[in-house]
Design a protein around this motif. Structure first.
Motif, PDB file in Angstrom:
ATOM      1  N   GLY A  20      55.464  49.829  66.210  1.00  8.10           N
ATOM      2  CA  GLY A  20      54.009  49.696  66.281  1.00  8.10           C
ATOM      3  C   GLY A  20      53.358  49.595  64.925  1.00  8.10           C
ATOM      4  N   TYR A  21      54.181  49.442  63.858  1.00 13.31           N
ATOM      5  CA  TYR A  21      53.611  49.504  62.508  1.00 13.31           C
ATOM      6  C   TYR A  21      53.446  48.120  61.893  1.00 13.31           C
ATOM      7  CZ  TYR A  21      52.092  51.514  58.188  1.00 13.31           C
ATOM      8  OH  TYR A  21      51.310  51.857  57.125  1.00 13.31           O
ATOM      9  N   LEU A  22      52.194  47.796  61.553  1.00  9.20           N
ATOM     10  CA  LEU A  22      51.854  46.605  60.781  1.00  9.20           C
ATOM     11  C   LEU A  22      51.406  47.053  59.403  1.00  9.20           C
ATOM     12  CD1 LEU A  22      49.593  44.735  63.381  1.00  9.20           C
ATOM     13  CD2 LEU A  22      52.083  44.612  63.178  1.00  9.20           C
ATOM     14  N   PHE A  23      51.561  46.196  58.405  1.00  7.11           N
ATOM     15  CA  PHE A  23      50.996  46.441  57.086  1.00  7.11           C
ATOM     16  C   PHE A  23      50.591  45.104  56.501  1.00  7.11           C
ATOM     17  CE2 PHE A  23      55.572  46.024  56.761  1.00  7.11           C
ATOM     18  CZ  PHE A  23      55.809  45.231  55.651  1.00  7.11           C
ATOM     19  N   GLY A  24      49.524  45.110  55.693  1.00  5.43           N
ATOM     20  CA  GLY A  24      49.060  43.846  55.125  1.00  5.43           C
ATOM     21  C   GLY A  24      47.596  43.904  54.756  1.00  5.43           C
ATOM     22  N   GLY A  25      46.941  42.729  54.783  1.00  8.01           N
ATOM     23  CA  GLY A  25      45.543  42.689  54.391  1.00  8.01           C
ATOM     24  C   GLY A  25      44.902  41.348  54.685  1.00  8.01           C
ATOM     25  N   LEU A  26      43.580  41.325  54.532  1.00  8.13           N
ATOM     26  CA  LEU A  26      42.795  40.117  54.771  1.00  8.13           C
ATOM     27  C   LEU A  26      42.584  39.361  53.467  1.00  8.13           C
ATOM     28  CD1 LEU A  26      39.953  41.558  57.046  1.00  8.13           C
ATOM     29  CD2 LEU A  26      42.267  40.831  57.689  1.00  8.13           C
ATOM     30  N   SER A  27      42.599  38.050  53.551  1.00  7.92           N
ATOM     31  CA  SER A  27      42.273  37.237  52.391  1.00  7.92           C
ATOM     32  C   SER A  27      40.875  37.583  51.897  1.00  7.92           C
ATOM     33  CB  SER A  27      42.337  35.747  52.748  1.00  7.92           C
ATOM     34  OG  SER A  27      41.786  34.961  51.711  1.00  7.92           O
ATOM     35  N   SER A  28      40.739  37.715  50.585  1.00  4.82           N
ATOM     36  CA  SER A  28      39.419  37.990  49.999  1.00  4.82           C
ATOM     37  C   SER A  28      38.913  36.805  49.189  1.00  4.82           C
ATOM     38  CB  SER A  28      39.487  39.236  49.105  1.00  4.82           C
ATOM     39  OG  SER A  28      40.446  39.063  48.073  1.00  4.82           O
ATOM     40  N   ALA A  29      39.511  35.635  49.429  1.00  4.95           N
ATOM     41  CA  ALA A  29      39.102  34.444  48.690  1.00  4.95           C
ATOM     42  C   ALA A  29      37.624  34.146  48.916  1.00  4.95           C
ATOM     43  CB  ALA A  29      39.942  33.245  49.123  1.00  4.95           C
ATOM     44  N   ARG A  30      36.941  33.744  47.841  1.00  6.33           N
ATOM     45  CA  ARG A  30      35.520  33.427  47.946  1.00  6.33           C
ATOM     46  C   ARG A  30      35.286  32.003  48.403  1.00  6.33           C
ATOM     47  NH1 ARG A  30      34.973  35.856  41.996  1.00  6.33           N
ATOM     48  NH2 ARG A  30      36.939  34.706  41.979  1.00  6.33           N
TER      49      ARG A  30
END
Length: 387
Positions: free
Chosen positions: A149-159
Motif C-alpha cells: 500500500g506504499y507509494l512515494f513520489g511527488g507532483l511536478s512543480s514546473a511553472r
C-alpha cells in the motif's frame, strides 16, 4: 548486490549539462554491471528540451528505462539547483523483472491486482500533475494495487508544463515505476509545520467550508489557538490567516504523535478565506465531520530537527538491512536551502546524515507518501542492500 550511481550538472545549454553527467556516469560504470533503470529530474528551464533529453539518454544508455519529472528545483548529493537550468540522474542495475513502468492515461491497467499472478508490485514511485482530475482517488486506487500500500513520489512543480517521464514524455497525468519484493525500500515523511493549538474534531463541514470544531465556530477556534482577540481588524486577521495552515487527519487514520508534533498521516492545507459574521473558514481541501484538525505554522527549526530525526531512523534501519544502495529525496518547493538558512542546506543535511550514498531528488508541488498528498514535507526513500 545492485549498484546505484548518480550524476548532476547545470548549464544554460542542456547538451553541455548532459555531457557532464554522461562523463560522470561513464567513470562510475567502469567494471560495473549495466544499469536497467534510470531516474531523470530536470528543472523547468529545460522543459522545452525534455523530449530531446530523453532521446539522448536512450541513445547513451540503450536498455535503460527512464522515469522522472520536471520541477522548479532539483538536488543531488549536497547540491541544490533552484531556478536555474540543471539536471540530476541516477542509474541502477536491478534484478530482472523486478520493476514495471506505468503511465497515463490508464496507469492502473499497467499493474495487476496485488497478489495476482505475474508481476507483484510491492511499492511504487509516482510522479504526477497536480491538476490531474481526481488525483487523490487515483493515488488511493494505485496504492491498493501494491502489496504494501506504499507509494512515494511527488507532483511536478514546473511553472510551464508539468511533464513526467516513463520511457516517454507525458504532459499531465500520473506515471512512475512499481517495484517488486526484490527491490526493498525504506521510506519516511518529515513534516515542515508545527501545531500552534490542540488537535480538534471537525463537527460540521460542507465541502471546503469548515463550520465548527468541537461544536464551536471555526473562526473562534483559530483565534483562540493563535492568541488573537475577537475584535482583531480585518487586515490583521487576513494577514494572520495567510500564515496559518490546517493540519488534517482523516477520521479513519492513526492520530498518534508526540506533543507539539504532527504524525506522518497529517496533510497540511492552506486557509483560503474566512466569513467574519458566520465564523466559517475556507480550507483548500474537501473536509468532513469526524476528521481531526490542528492549526499550524511553518517552522524551519522544527523542520530541521524532524528531518535529521527521520534520516537517522532510516539510516539505522537500513544498516540493519544491509546498507543503503541509493536514495531519493523529494521535498516541497517551499522548502530547500533558503528555508533552512543557506543555499544547498536541505540536501546537505540529508546527504551528510545518510553518508556517502548516491542521492538525488527534486522540489515538488506536493509530496506523495502511502496514498497521501502532502505539502511542506519531505519524503526520503532509500533502496536497501538486501537484494
Amino acid at each position: 548486490m545492485s549498484k546505484f550511481i548518480c550524476a548532476h550538472a547545470g548549464d544554460a545549454k542542456w547538451e553541455i549539462a548532459l555531457g557532464s553527467c554522461w562523463g560522470q556516469v561513464r567513470f562510475q560504470l567502469q567494471n560495473a554491471p549495466k544499469p536497467n533503470l534510470g531516474w531523470c529530474y530536470l528543472t523547468d528551464h529545460y522543459t522545452q528540451a525534455a523530449g530531446n533529453i530523453m532521446e539522448a539518454l536512450r541513445e547513451h544508455m540503450p536498455g535503460v528505462h527512464w522515469v522522472g519529472t520536471v520541477g522548479v528545483g532539483v538536488g543531488a548529493e549536497g547540491v541544490e539547483y533552484f531556478d536555474e537550468p540543471a539536471m540530476v540522474l541516477m542509474l541502477a542495475d536491478l534484478p530482472p523483472d523486478s520493476f514495471k513502468l506505468f503511465s497515463s492515461p490508464k496507469p492502473l491497467q499497467a499493474l495487476p491486482e496485488a497478489g495476482s499472478n505475474g508481476f507483484e508490485a510491492f511499492t511504487a514511485l509516482v510522479h504526477a500533475d497536480g491538476g490531474s482530475a481526481d488525483l487523490p482517488i487515483q493515488l488511493k486506487d494505485l496504492s491498493g494495487k501494491t502489496t504494501t500500500g506504499y507509494l512515494f513520489g511527488g507532483l511536478s512543480s514546473a511553472r510551464n508544463q508539468p511533464l513526467c517521464f516513463a520511457d516517454e514524455v507525458f504532459l499531465g497525468g500520473l506515471s512512475g515505476v512499481a517495484f517488486g519484493p526484490e527491490v526493498p525500500v525504506l521510506s519516511r515523511v518529515t513534516q515542515g509545520c508545527q501545531p500552534v493549538g490542540p488537535q480538534r474534531t471537525i463537527t460540521r463541514a460542507e465541502g471546503n467550508y469548515l463550520v465548527t470544531l468541537d461544536k464551536a465556530r471555526a473562526l473562534d477556534c483559530v483565534l483562540e489557538d493563535l492568541g488573537l482577540s475577537l475584535d482583531i481588524p480585518d487586515p490583521e486577521l487576513r494577514n494572520e490567516l495567510a500564515q496559518t495552515l490546517a493540519g488534517l487527519i482523516a477520521a479513519d487514520e492513526d492520530v498518534s504523535a508526540k506533543p507539539g508534533q504532527f504524525g506522518t498521516n497529517t496533510e497540511v492545507r492552506h486557509l483560503l478565506g474566512v466569513g467574519r459574521q458566520s465564523g466559517v473558514l475556507v480550507v483548500a481541501e474537501q473536509i468532513a465531520a469526524g476528521m481531526k484538525l490542528a492549526f499550524c505554522k511553518r517552522n524551519a527549526e522544527a523542520a530541521k530537527h524532524d528531518l535529521l530525526r527521520i534520516v537517522g531512523e532510516v539510516r539505522a534501519q537500513a544498516e540493519a538491512a544491509g546498507g543503503i544502495r541509493g536514495a531519493l529525496y523529494i521535498s516541497c518547493s517551499g522548502r530547500g536551502g533558503p528555508h533552512f538558512g543557506h543555499r544547498n542546506a536541505e540536501f546537505q543535511m540529508v546527504s551528510e546524515a545518510l553518508g556517502p550514498v548516491p542521492l538525488i531528488g527534486f522540489f515538488a508541488g506536493g509530496e506523495i507518501a502511502r496514498h497521501h498528498l502532502y505539502g511542506y514535507t519531505g519524503v526520503l526513500t532509500v533502496f536497501t542492500g538486501a537484494a
